[in-house]
Design an enzyme around this catalytic site. Structure first.
Site, PDB file in Angstrom:
ATOM      1  CG  PHE A 134       4.016   7.488  10.734  1.00  0.00           C
ATOM      2  CD1 PHE A 134       4.644   6.485  11.445  1.00  0.00           C
ATOM      3  CD2 PHE A 134       4.040   7.417   9.341  1.00  0.00           C
ATOM      4  CE1 PHE A 134       5.268   5.425  10.792  1.00  0.00           C
ATOM      5  CE2 PHE A 134       4.664   6.369   8.678  1.00  0.00           C
ATOM      6  CZ  PHE A 134       5.286   5.365   9.408  1.00  0.00           C
ATOM      7  CD  GLN A 247       5.435  11.114   0.697  1.00  0.00           C
ATOM      8  OE1 GLN A 247       5.295   9.909   0.890  1.00  0.00           O
ATOM      9  NE2 GLN A 247       4.716  12.007   1.331  1.00  0.00           N
ATOM     10  CG  HIS A 249      10.086   7.745   2.779  1.00  0.00           C
ATOM     11  ND1 HIS A 249      11.071   7.668   3.742  1.00  0.00           N
ATOM     12  CD2 HIS A 249       8.953   7.313   3.364  1.00  0.00           C
ATOM     13  CE1 HIS A 249      10.530   7.204   4.859  1.00  0.00           C
ATOM     14  NE2 HIS A 249       9.251   6.984   4.668  1.00  0.00           N
ATOM     15  CG  LEU A 263      10.431   3.076   2.986  1.00  0.00           C
ATOM     16  CD1 LEU A 263      10.510   4.386   2.204  1.00  0.00           C
ATOM     17  CD2 LEU A 263       9.001   2.787   3.360  1.00  0.00           C
ATOM     18  CD  GLU A 266       7.095   9.399   8.578  1.00  0.00           C
ATOM     19  OE1 GLU A 266       7.117   9.436   7.334  1.00  0.00           O
ATOM     20  OE2 GLU A 266       6.334  10.094   9.258  1.00  0.00           O
ATOM     21  NE  ARG A 322       6.501   9.680   4.852  1.00  0.00           N
ATOM     22  CZ  ARG A 322       5.867   8.567   4.563  1.00  0.00           C
ATOM     23  NH1 ARG A 322       5.389   8.392   3.340  1.00  0.00           N
ATOM     24  NH2 ARG A 322       5.704   7.636   5.461  1.00  0.00           N
ATOM     25  CG  HIS A 393       7.665   6.386  -0.424  1.00  0.00           C
ATOM     26  ND1 HIS A 393       7.952   5.040  -0.362  1.00  0.00           N
ATOM     27  CD2 HIS A 393       6.736   6.617   0.549  1.00  0.00           C
ATOM     28  CE1 HIS A 393       7.227   4.477   0.587  1.00  0.00           C
ATOM     29  NE2 HIS A 393       6.467   5.413   1.142  1.00  0.00           N
ATOM     30  NE  ARG A 428       1.738   8.433   0.983  1.00  0.00           N
ATOM     31  CZ  ARG A 428       2.213   7.453   1.768  1.00  0.00           C
ATOM     32  NH1 ARG A 428       1.426   6.896   2.673  1.00  0.00           N
ATOM     33  NH2 ARG A 428       3.442   7.020   1.633  1.00  0.00           N
TER      34      ARG A 428
HETATM   35  P1  FAD Z   1      -0.535  -1.383  -4.908  1.00  0.00           P
HETATM   36  O1  FAD Z   1      -0.562  -2.031  -3.593  1.00  0.00           O
HETATM   37  O2  FAD Z   1       0.723  -0.738  -5.352  1.00  0.00           O
HETATM   38  O3  FAD Z   1      -1.037  -2.465  -5.956  1.00  0.00           O
HETATM   39  C1  FAD Z   1      -1.028  -2.209  -7.333  1.00  0.00           C
HETATM   40  C2  FAD Z   1      -1.521  -3.434  -8.062  1.00  0.00           C
HETATM   41  O4  FAD Z   1      -1.683  -3.093  -9.435  1.00  0.00           O
HETATM   42  C3  FAD Z   1      -0.579  -4.626  -8.047  1.00  0.00           C
HETATM   43  O5  FAD Z   1      -1.355  -5.786  -7.885  1.00  0.00           O
HETATM   44  C4  FAD Z   1       0.043  -4.616  -9.452  1.00  0.00           C
HETATM   45  O6  FAD Z   1       0.443  -5.890  -9.876  1.00  0.00           O
HETATM   46  C5  FAD Z   1      -1.133  -4.119 -10.249  1.00  0.00           C
HETATM   47  N1  FAD Z   1      -0.840  -3.545 -11.560  1.00  0.00           N
HETATM   48  C6  FAD Z   1      -0.058  -2.477 -11.874  1.00  0.00           C
HETATM   49  N2  FAD Z   1      -0.095  -2.261 -13.200  1.00  0.00           N
HETATM   50  C7  FAD Z   1      -0.922  -3.190 -13.737  1.00  0.00           C
HETATM   51  C8  FAD Z   1      -1.359  -3.494 -15.057  1.00  0.00           C
HETATM   52  N3  FAD Z   1      -0.964  -2.789 -16.112  1.00  0.00           N
HETATM   53  N4  FAD Z   1      -2.184  -4.557 -15.241  1.00  0.00           N
HETATM   54  C9  FAD Z   1      -2.594  -5.306 -14.194  1.00  0.00           C
HETATM   55  N5  FAD Z   1      -2.224  -5.057 -12.918  1.00  0.00           N
HETATM   56  C10 FAD Z   1      -1.402  -4.009 -12.702  1.00  0.00           C
HETATM   57  N6  FAD Z   1       1.589   3.628   3.137  1.00  0.00           N
HETATM   58  C11 FAD Z   1       1.039   3.751   4.379  1.00  0.00           C
HETATM   59  O7  FAD Z   1      -0.047   4.287   4.519  1.00  0.00           O
HETATM   60  N7  FAD Z   1       1.693   3.238   5.459  1.00  0.00           N
HETATM   61  C12 FAD Z   1       2.887   2.636   5.374  1.00  0.00           C
HETATM   62  O8  FAD Z   1       3.423   2.184   6.382  1.00  0.00           O
HETATM   63  C13 FAD Z   1       3.497   2.512   4.078  1.00  0.00           C
HETATM   64  N8  FAD Z   1       4.706   1.903   3.921  1.00  0.00           N
HETATM   65  C14 FAD Z   1       5.209   1.712   2.653  1.00  0.00           C
HETATM   66  C15 FAD Z   1       6.398   1.007   2.485  1.00  0.00           C
HETATM   67  C16 FAD Z   1       6.915   0.776   1.207  1.00  0.00           C
HETATM   68  C17 FAD Z   1       8.193   0.037   1.044  1.00  0.00           C
HETATM   69  C18 FAD Z   1       6.214   1.262   0.073  1.00  0.00           C
HETATM   70  C19 FAD Z   1       6.748   1.044  -1.321  1.00  0.00           C
HETATM   71  C20 FAD Z   1       5.036   1.963   0.234  1.00  0.00           C
HETATM   72  C21 FAD Z   1       4.528   2.203   1.522  1.00  0.00           C
HETATM   73  N9  FAD Z   1       3.327   2.893   1.706  1.00  0.00           N
HETATM   74  C22 FAD Z   1       2.787   3.017   2.957  1.00  0.00           C
HETATM   75  C23 FAD Z   1       2.541   3.317   0.547  1.00  0.00           C
HETATM   76  C24 FAD Z   1       1.483   2.280   0.278  1.00  0.00           C
HETATM   77  O9  FAD Z   1       1.964   0.994   0.549  1.00  0.00           O
HETATM   78  C25 FAD Z   1       1.021   2.317  -1.164  1.00  0.00           C
HETATM   79  O10 FAD Z   1       0.763   3.621  -1.546  1.00  0.00           O
HETATM   80  C26 FAD Z   1      -0.256   1.517  -1.284  1.00  0.00           C
HETATM   81  O11 FAD Z   1      -0.046   0.206  -0.827  1.00  0.00           O
HETATM   82  C27 FAD Z   1      -0.764   1.503  -2.691  1.00  0.00           C
HETATM   83  O12 FAD Z   1      -1.821   0.584  -2.730  1.00  0.00           O
HETATM   84  P2  FAD Z   1      -2.669   0.359  -4.042  1.00  0.00           P
HETATM   85  O13 FAD Z   1      -3.666  -0.666  -3.720  1.00  0.00           O
HETATM   86  O14 FAD Z   1      -3.096   1.672  -4.562  1.00  0.00           O
HETATM   87  O15 FAD Z   1      -1.592  -0.211  -5.071  1.00  0.00           O
END
Ligand code: FAD
Length: 621
Positions: A134, A247, A249, A263, A266, A322, A393, A428
């Site tokens: 990556f 960021q 992407h 998306l 990558e 990125r 992203h 990142r």
């Molecule tokens: P999230 O998984 O975003 O979860 C947030 C949670 O908060 C959800 O349950 C939502 O419902 C809840 N929430 C939000 N606001 C509120 C509120 N007011 N009240 C109650 N609940 C709320 N990263 C990598 O390392 N590798 C990858 O291959 C990769 N691929 C990606 C592909 C895509 C398409 C995307 C969008 C991102 C990718 N990322 C990747 C980034 C990574 O997925 C995210 O940064 C990471 O999953 C964030 O995790 P989190 O647990 O912080 O939040």
């Protein structure tokens, strides 16, 4: 009238809410929230987990490429030290060095733990977890399952968590944190389906709400990512940090318009995908920045060799960081060498003749990408190149936390995952988010539980609950007061997204940033009097009216921080200050709510990397 069916402001009773009580309340059920819940529960705390959408539907589930951890399964030269050095270099050395150290050291354990809990990974020939290349990672480091790594992670964490007695509140949006003598005492929210209110009493709260990509019009983020966590923390008195680093992407879909921004992982480039302009040229060879010259192929032949699996060869320029790849794509499009729909071409089909299995190999390594393009764009990626362009992203900025404990500046309030700032600095590396949320989700859960164990009973202040109810219902009250003449939320949201996309995007400049701040202020005035029609039963107009406050506050924090940072560093690129400024590189920006209700920004020094870790960077950078 029954509670959930109440229409307007006047009819609401203050008894119109359910109350739940926990030691630890976790807001957000992505990877960070689930990992925090599991850990807090393992420490003996009672845990409530709230999420805005259905359990399992979070950004984490969308993650495709993989989780970065120095397992050294594919290249034995890898180690936590190299991972640490890569993360610091990717973040342009403004990362919280302690977070980067903990992350690099602990990520392998967190991945092995996930494996022990039943997660399935692609395997090396001798049965170990397979790792892929990556951008910005010196060695193949991303543990993955095809391009569905996030799905497997969420499945595993849910399966594990569900047996630990965690109570889950789905489709419930938190709109306010509650405080008791300066420390957090719970949260207030509404059920999206029925519009009923819920009060959560808690001794400690973990925010794990992800990022704020929805502030921009072209984004890979889904509807939930409106910066709620940052806003909740800000309003509770916590600091935000690094907000200027957003960021973009390099590869999102550009066509058809309905899917613009989705998306394109990558992982496509990690598996050998190359970028070309309309002249068929691999334009990424045109501009290889100095720090990466020694490790990056500088001619097509070497780039091919690498993509055919020669691990000694230097890396192809498509896997530079990125921010750099995104700016190169923007340049090609601006200079008239783009694809028909305003992107460039990403070609994975070329590897077909060079790998065993041909097209089947591509489908096996990138199944989601194959289906995504087949179904959404009618294109077979094993035959034709994709059209791709930059998409908003990931938020490097977020809630300021202590590296070891993940506590914010408000007692009892913790944050983890994308909602927290520090690990990634100015940019990142791909794969470092999934490992971030495992490492720091665990730490946040552990320390929140410890904090809760030390507290006597907290109390919820009814006046705060009533204020939260009133605030939540104001859009209805305003609409009732003057009916159809009241502006709804959608145009405001649209105008904000256009403003952020056009003026606070990949390339920034002083006058544009100043204009964006003016526009955001005007939008805040419109949002302060926005109306919502209908009733509280599943009402997206009302939900959007409430989301606007966070979106606008976070956008203002981004624009104002970007204006103050008169330099280009990582994801922040200033056309008027295209170089790094060594002095500004020692400064980070904290954003907080000022006494007059506006935002204030404090300049603070970036803590110096200790000598032993500086040496690690020099030896492995
Ligand atoms: P999230 O998984 O975003 O979860 C947030 C949670 O908060 C959800 O349950 C939502 O419902 C809840 N929430 C939000 N606001 C509120 C509120 N007011 N009240 C109650 N609940 C709320 N990263 C990598 O390392 N590798 C990858 O291959 C990769 N691929 C990606 C592909 C895509 C398409 C995307 C969008 C991102 C990718 N990322 C990747 C980034 C990574 O997925 C995210 O940064 C990471 O999953 C964030 O995790 P989190 O647990 O912080 O939040």
């Amino acid at each position: 009238m029954r509670d959930g069916y109440l229409v307007g402001f006047e009819t609401v009773l203050m008894t119109d809410h359910e109350t739940h009580s926990y030691d630890v309340l976790v807001i957000g059920a992505g990877g960070a929230g689930l990992r925090a819940s599991i850990e807090a529960s393992a420490q003996g705390a009672s845990v409530g987990l709230v999420c805005k959408s259905l359990l399992g539907k979070a950004h984490t589930v969308m993650a495709e490429g993989g989780v970065a951890a120095a397992l050294a399964n594919v290249d034995e030269r890898d180690s936590w030290k190299v991972h640490f050095a890569d993360t610091m270099r990717g973040g342009q050395y403004v990362n919280d060095w302690r977070m980067a150290e903990l992350h690099a050291r602990e990520a392998p354990d967190r991945v092995h733990e996930l494996e022990a809990w039943g997660a399935v990974f692609d395997r090396t020939k001798d049965g170990r977890i397979l790792q892929r290349n990556f951008g910005g990672h010196k060695y193949p480091r991303l543990a993955h399952v095809g391009d569905r790594t996030g799905l497997e992670m969420i499945r595993t964490l849910q399966d594990h968590g569900i047996h630990q007695g965690i109570e889950v509140h789905m489709e419930c949006t938190i709109t306010r944190l509650l405080l008791d003598s300066g420390r957090v005492s719970g949260a207030f929210g509404y059920e999206r389906e029925h519009g009923r209110f819920r009060v959560f009493k808690a001794k400690a709260v973990v925010i794990a709400t992800g990022g704020f990509g929805r502030a921009f019009s072209i984004t890979s983020n889904s509807w939930e990512y409106t910066g709620d966590g940052a806003y909740l923390a800000l309003e509770a008195g916590a600091d935000l940090m690094d907000m200027e680093y957003v960021q973009f992407h390099p590869t999102g879909m550009v066509w058809p318009p309905s899917v613009r921004g989705i998306l394109v992982t990558e992982g496509v480039r990690g598996e050998g995908g190359v970028l070309r302009n309309s002249e068929g040229r691999r334009f990424m060879f045109d501009d290889i920045p100095e720090p990466y010259r020694a490790t990056t192929a500088d001619n097509e032949e070497e780039g091919w060799r690498y993509t055919q699996g020669d691990r000694e060869a230097r890396r192809p320029p498509e896997l530079l960081t990125r921010d750099h790849v995104a700016r190169c794509i923007r340049r090609e499009v601006r200079e008239g060498r783009g694809s028909p729909h305003g992107g460039v071409f990403l070609d994975i089909a070329w590897i077909k003749d060079r790998v065993p299995g041909g097209a089947e190999h591509i489908k096996r390594k990138l199944p989601s990408m194959y289906h995504q393009f087949k179904q959404l764009a009618g294109l077979d990626i094993t035959e034709e190149p994709m059209e791709v362009g930059p998409t908003t992203h990931y938020a490097m900025g977020g809630i300021r936390v202590d590296a070891d404990t993940q506590s914010s500046t408000v007692p009892g309030l913790y944050a983890a995952g994308e909602a927290a700032a520090g690990l990634h600095g100015a940019n990142r590396l791909g794969g470092n988010s999934l490992s971030d949320l495992l490492v720091f989700g665990k730490r946040a859960g552990e320390y929140a539980a410890r904090f809760a164990a030390d507290q006597v009973e907290t109390s919820v202040d009814q006046a705060q609950v009533e204020a939260a109810v009133t605030e939540a219902l104001e859009p209805f009250a305003r609409h009732q007061a003057d009916g159809a003449g009241r502006e709804g939320p959608y145009q405001i949201q649209f105008d904000l997204q256009e403003t952020m996309q056009d003026l606070v995007g990949i390339v920034r400049e002083e006058s544009q940033l100043e204009e964006s701040i003016e526009r955001i202020r005007a939008l805040q005035e419109r949002a302060a009097v926005v109306g919502a029609s209908g009733n509280r039963e599943y009402n997206p107009g009302w939900h959007t009216a409430l989301d606007l406050r966070g979106l606008l506050a976070v956008s203002e924090a981004v624009a104002r921080s970007a204006l103050l940072r008169r330099e280009s560093r990582g994801a922040q690129f200033r056309e008027d200050y295209p170089d790094k400024d060594p002095e500004l590189g020692k400064t980070r920006l904290f954003v907080r709510r000022a006494a007059d209700g506006g935002l204030e920004i404090e300049r603070a020094p970036v803590p110096e990397v200790p000598d032993n870790l500086q040496q690690v960077i020099e030896e492995n950078g």
